[in-house]
Design a protein around this motif. Sequence first.
Motif, PDB file in Angstrom:
ATOM      1  N   LEU A  15       0.176 -14.709  -0.091  1.00 34.31           N
ATOM      2  CA  LEU A  15       0.945 -13.664  -0.091  1.00 34.31           C
ATOM      3  C   LEU A  15       0.591 -12.235  -1.000  1.00 34.31           C
ATOM      4  O   LEU A  15       0.525 -11.247  -0.669  1.00 34.31           O
ATOM      5  N   LEU A  16      -0.219 -12.767  -1.993  1.00 38.49           N
ATOM      6  CA  LEU A  16      -0.994 -11.782  -2.803  1.00 38.49           C
ATOM      7  C   LEU A  16      -2.045 -11.258  -1.982  1.00 38.49           C
ATOM      8  O   LEU A  16      -2.152  -9.700  -1.650  1.00 38.49           O
ATOM      9  N   GLU A  17      -2.890 -11.900  -1.063  1.00 37.17           N
ATOM     10  CA  GLU A  17      -3.991 -11.286  -0.209  1.00 37.17           C
ATOM     11  C   GLU A  17      -3.285 -10.553   1.129  1.00 37.17           C
ATOM     12  O   GLU A  17      -4.028  -9.369   1.390  1.00 37.17           O
ATOM     13  N   ALA A  18      -1.972 -11.080   1.459  1.00 32.27           N
ATOM     14  CA  ALA A  18      -1.392 -10.253   2.546  1.00 32.27           C
ATOM     15  C   ALA A  18      -1.038  -8.913   2.045  1.00 32.27           C
ATOM     16  O   ALA A  18      -0.903  -7.827   2.750  1.00 32.27           O
ATOM     17  N   SER A  19      -0.723  -8.674   0.821  1.00 34.69           N
ATOM     18  CA  SER A  19      -0.154  -7.436   0.143  1.00 34.69           C
ATOM     19  C   SER A  19      -1.187  -6.509  -0.303  1.00 34.69           C
ATOM     20  O   SER A  19      -0.962  -5.707  -0.787  1.00 34.69           O
ATOM     21  N   GLY A  20      -2.555  -7.145  -0.204  1.00 34.88           N
ATOM     22  CA  GLY A  20      -3.687  -6.139  -0.578  1.00 34.88           C
ATOM     23  C   GLY A  20      -4.397  -6.203  -1.933  1.00 34.88           C
ATOM     24  O   GLY A  20      -5.169  -5.633  -2.305  1.00 34.88           O
ATOM     25  N   TRP A  21      -3.901  -7.246  -2.396  1.00 36.48           N
ATOM     26  CA  TRP A  21      -4.560  -7.929  -3.912  1.00 36.48           C
ATOM     27  C   TRP A  21      -5.697  -8.765  -3.660  1.00 36.48           C
ATOM     28  O   TRP A  21      -5.820  -9.419  -2.565  1.00 36.48           O
ATOM     29  N   ARG A  22      -6.681  -8.470  -4.505  1.00 37.22           N
ATOM     30  CA  ARG A  22      -8.206  -9.148  -4.259  1.00 37.22           C
ATOM     31  C   ARG A  22      -8.537 -10.216  -5.523  1.00 37.22           C
ATOM     32  O   ARG A  22      -8.199  -9.729  -6.791  1.00 37.22           O
ATOM     33  N   PHE A  23      -8.780 -11.288  -5.123  1.00 38.69           N
ATOM     34  CA  PHE A  23      -9.060 -12.251  -6.126  1.00 38.69           C
ATOM     35  C   PHE A  23     -10.683 -11.834  -6.374  1.00 38.69           C
ATOM     36  O   PHE A  23     -11.304 -12.463  -7.476  1.00 38.69           O
ATOM     37  N   PHE A  24     -11.573 -11.374  -5.578  1.00 36.76           N
ATOM     38  CA  PHE A  24     -13.024 -11.412  -5.839  1.00 36.76           C
ATOM     39  C   PHE A  24     -13.328  -9.749  -5.440  1.00 36.76           C
ATOM     40  O   PHE A  24     -12.577  -9.021  -4.680  1.00 36.76           O
ATOM     41  N   ASP A  25     -14.284  -9.286  -6.004  1.00 33.35           N
ATOM     42  CA  ASP A  25     -14.724  -8.079  -5.542  1.00 33.35           C
ATOM     43  C   ASP A  25     -15.228  -8.152  -4.142  1.00 33.35           C
ATOM     44  O   ASP A  25     -15.678  -8.926  -3.439  1.00 33.35           O
ATOM     45  N   GLU A  26     -14.681  -7.075  -3.294  1.00 28.20           N
ATOM     46  CA  GLU A  26     -14.995  -6.696  -2.070  1.00 28.20           C
ATOM     47  C   GLU A  26     -15.385  -5.353  -1.765  1.00 28.20           C
ATOM     48  O   GLU A  26     -15.340  -4.537  -2.339  1.00 28.20           O
ATOM     49  N   LYS A  27     -15.358  -5.299  -0.098  1.00 26.27           N
ATOM     50  CA  LYS A  27     -15.893  -3.894   0.136  1.00 26.27           C
ATOM     51  C   LYS A  27     -14.607  -2.907  -0.322  1.00 26.27           C
ATOM     52  O   LYS A  27     -15.062  -1.525  -0.620  1.00 26.27           O
ATOM     53  N   GLY A  28     -13.356  -3.261  -0.166  1.00 23.37           N
ATOM     54  CA  GLY A  28     -12.379  -2.369  -0.429  1.00 23.37           C
ATOM     55  C   GLY A  28     -12.098  -2.101  -1.815  1.00 23.37           C
ATOM     56  O   GLY A  28     -11.209  -1.258  -2.275  1.00 23.37           O
ATOM     57  N   GLY A  29     -13.155  -2.903  -2.808  1.00 20.23           N
ATOM     58  CA  GLY A  29     -12.655  -2.653  -4.215  1.00 20.23           C
ATOM     59  C   GLY A  29     -12.820  -3.615  -4.957  1.00 20.23           C
ATOM     60  O   GLY A  29     -13.186  -4.947  -4.352  1.00 20.23           O
ATOM     61  N   LYS A  30     -12.720  -3.579  -6.301  1.00 24.57           N
ATOM     62  CA  LYS A  30     -13.050  -4.789  -7.418  1.00 24.57           C
ATOM     63  C   LYS A  30     -11.965  -5.594  -6.996  1.00 24.57           C
ATOM     64  O   LYS A  30     -10.723  -5.171  -6.766  1.00 24.57           O
ATOM     65  N   ALA A  31     -12.114  -6.924  -7.795  1.00 17.75           N
ATOM     66  CA  ALA A  31     -10.824  -7.918  -8.016  1.00 17.75           C
ATOM     67  C   ALA A  31      -9.927  -7.257  -8.892  1.00 17.75           C
ATOM     68  O   ALA A  31     -10.130  -6.552  -9.893  1.00 17.75           O
TER      69      ALA A  31
END
Length: 851
Positions: A15-31
């Motif tokens: 649910l967190l990932e589906a809403s745009g939250w990031r557990f790790f640094d990605e191209k879209g932004g930092k965790a």
Amino acid sequence: MAAKEAKARIKINKLLEASGWRFFDEKGGKANVVLEPNVKLTRELVDELGENFETTSNGFIDFLLLDEQGYPLVVLEAKAEDKNPLIGKEQARKYARSQNCRFVILSNGNLHYFWDLEQGNPHIITRFPGPDSIKGYHHFQPNPDRLIKEMVSKDYIALTQLPNYADEAGWKNPEERPAFIQKNRLRFLRDYQKRAVHAIQDAVAEGKSRFLFEMATGTGKTLTAAAVIKLFLRTGNARRVLFLVDRLELEDQANKAFTFLLKNDFTSLIYKERRDDWRKAEIVVTTVQSLLFNDKYKRLFSPTDFDLVISDESHRSIGGNARAVFEYFVGYKLGLTATPKDYLKKFDAANPTTRDPRELERRMLLDTYRTFGCESGEPTFRYSLLDGVKDGFLINPVVVDARTDITTQLLSDEGYAVLAPSEGEEDAEQTFYHKDFEKKFFSDATNRLFCETLLKNALRDPISGEIGKMIVFSVSQNHAAKLTQILNELDDQMFPGKYQSDFAVQVTSLIPEAQQYTINFTNNNLMGSANFMASYRTSKARVCVTVGMMTTGYDCPDLLNLALMRPVFSPQDFVQIKGRGTRKHDFVEELFDPELKEQIGSREKTRYKLFDFFANCEYFEETFDYDEVLQLPRPTQGNGGGEGPEPPPPPPPGGTYEHTGSDLIASFGEHPVGEEGMKIDRMFFNKFEDTAREDDSLKALIDLERWDQAIEYVHTHLFDKPEEYFNLDKLRRAAGVDRRLSLREILEKVFGLITGFKSKDELLEDEFDKLLLDLSPAELEQHADAIVALKNYFKAYATDSRLRDIIEHKRFTELNVNPGFSMADFKAVPPEWRDRIPDYIKDYLSLNQFM
């Protein structure tokens, strides 16, 4: 237990990932998701922490959601699947405060709550808000106190339209003011519309976040909604408002209204037209259906994107699955409805055959009043049709009861029955419900008779003299097509060459651009305009034949005729249909020629006709059981499963008919509906009668004729209680009498001591008779020729405050211009009675009862 904890954790992660939250640094932004401090987050921990994620040596492991700068933004308190998320409420509050977080999410993977610690209680959500939405919401600092104290006067909307209107010369000059208002199209709130907005302010002061306006069709729900929207946006208690409707034509109608009324301060748009720019607007209008399709509302919006959600025609737009859209968003909720709860049938929860908890829950979800926090059945604000009629804003219909031989005899206890051949059986009786009867029973003769009767008796346009605009409600699309054809044929006979088959237009879902047709009909350009007069704007098409497209929320104030060429079983539908004609209108405003306009003067709509070919009005007046238990839909048979359609309630009683191919009008009558309204408009008073009769203590006081104690008892024990909120003013309005009733009169009626309420004139007749009883035979003989003049003076003085002032201060010359009682009337009164009658009235009559 470990398995349930693991499942909850996996669901929360997704649910967190589906809403745009990031557990790790990605191209879209930092965790931007971390666990409680001192817990190092690794991919293995994210994937495998399910063994026992609630307890560690450091206590609970919570999710901490961060903003772009890495500061704490949201605390997410997670629980195992078998635990209620709310048990972690206080733990989460304590943790959030320690981290200086304003927002909390409570979740067990299946049930989730969003909690703004500055906004009261947690709200159920079905999707986690995303980082962008939370960021915008974080800057939102609502202040209910500002909303409560905001001054809302009658010019609340006008001040947005033209802020300095009061300084304009056209406003300052009383003679120019009406033209100034019309030129600038200024809108001022009526007193009851102001009261509606004030009711929301009072509700917010009581800590409420859900509101319901029950306002009759034609009382300006959209203007009132605009005032509410301005109230929330202007005071900073909403950043953005979502306005939900249930039909496309209402979407365009609402957006145009908000743009017209509020454009100087706020931006309104239709979502589907501005998908990429909706965040730039303060008001977003859309249909419930478009958001429901493929759960679009979950993919397009976050629960915190709108701070005020308004549901128009809420009895329809939040029914069934549509409620999911409404409940998805956190924040304030307002429902608008023209359908009183008095018409909602009861669910029999005690019946063993209807105890299925899923069915009970479904029925509760469909209860509009419960949705808006009005479990008592009393809305936040109510303004009924009867209120509107008595205040002079709305009009009641003239009911034209025109039953034919067929429609009279088809009304049976079982349904619409006919003696007709059946497969394998000669002369077997078949019974069909209303969805089938047009196909089975209706001959061209009956349809033609309907149309001929309608055109012969329809109200005419007071300017052009042509058939007044009308809506015909038919049984089906096929029936609508037949009626449209017949109406056009008959019109060509009445007005040869005038309309070229544009007199009547079918407006149903199968017709391309049908929704645009409804808009054009309102705007007086359906199939063109000015067919009879070049200087007059009115639709060339005079009749819209529909099935259900124009039943609710449709505004066309210059309608003069409605025709029910079908039976109606639902009280909600009946109220909505007859509500299409209740609006007032001045036809002279559609004239382009100023000289002609001045010459003609006002041509106001004072009545409309409701043609009833199926005894619908009689059904809801005499037959419909308002307390009937609502039967649940029956499960369908076969492999499909699910629920079948609810069987329609039986139509009004009558006989059967053997169709012979011809038809005649069996009965015809016009019945103006007075201020008392129809029974369907009087149910509030009936509810009080039942409540009072069931009160043994009150009954005992009435039996002992202890009236003062009985009246005090009602004020103390029955009035202004949360269950019904009865009060004297509401009962007076519901009783439908043209004068002020005393509570004693109401109680006398409730307990059968009087059979009904006397009208103002009947009461005046009684009081005048008492005056005559005080006269000696000689006096009666002396003034026998002046009795009529004395009675006129008596009635006028008792009911006309202006006349009383004239007589008391002896300004008799003003009687020359007094419309109700003239100088000629005064001179007809014997001189000795000109003071005697006022003195008698002052001594013996209570004038309050005639107000």
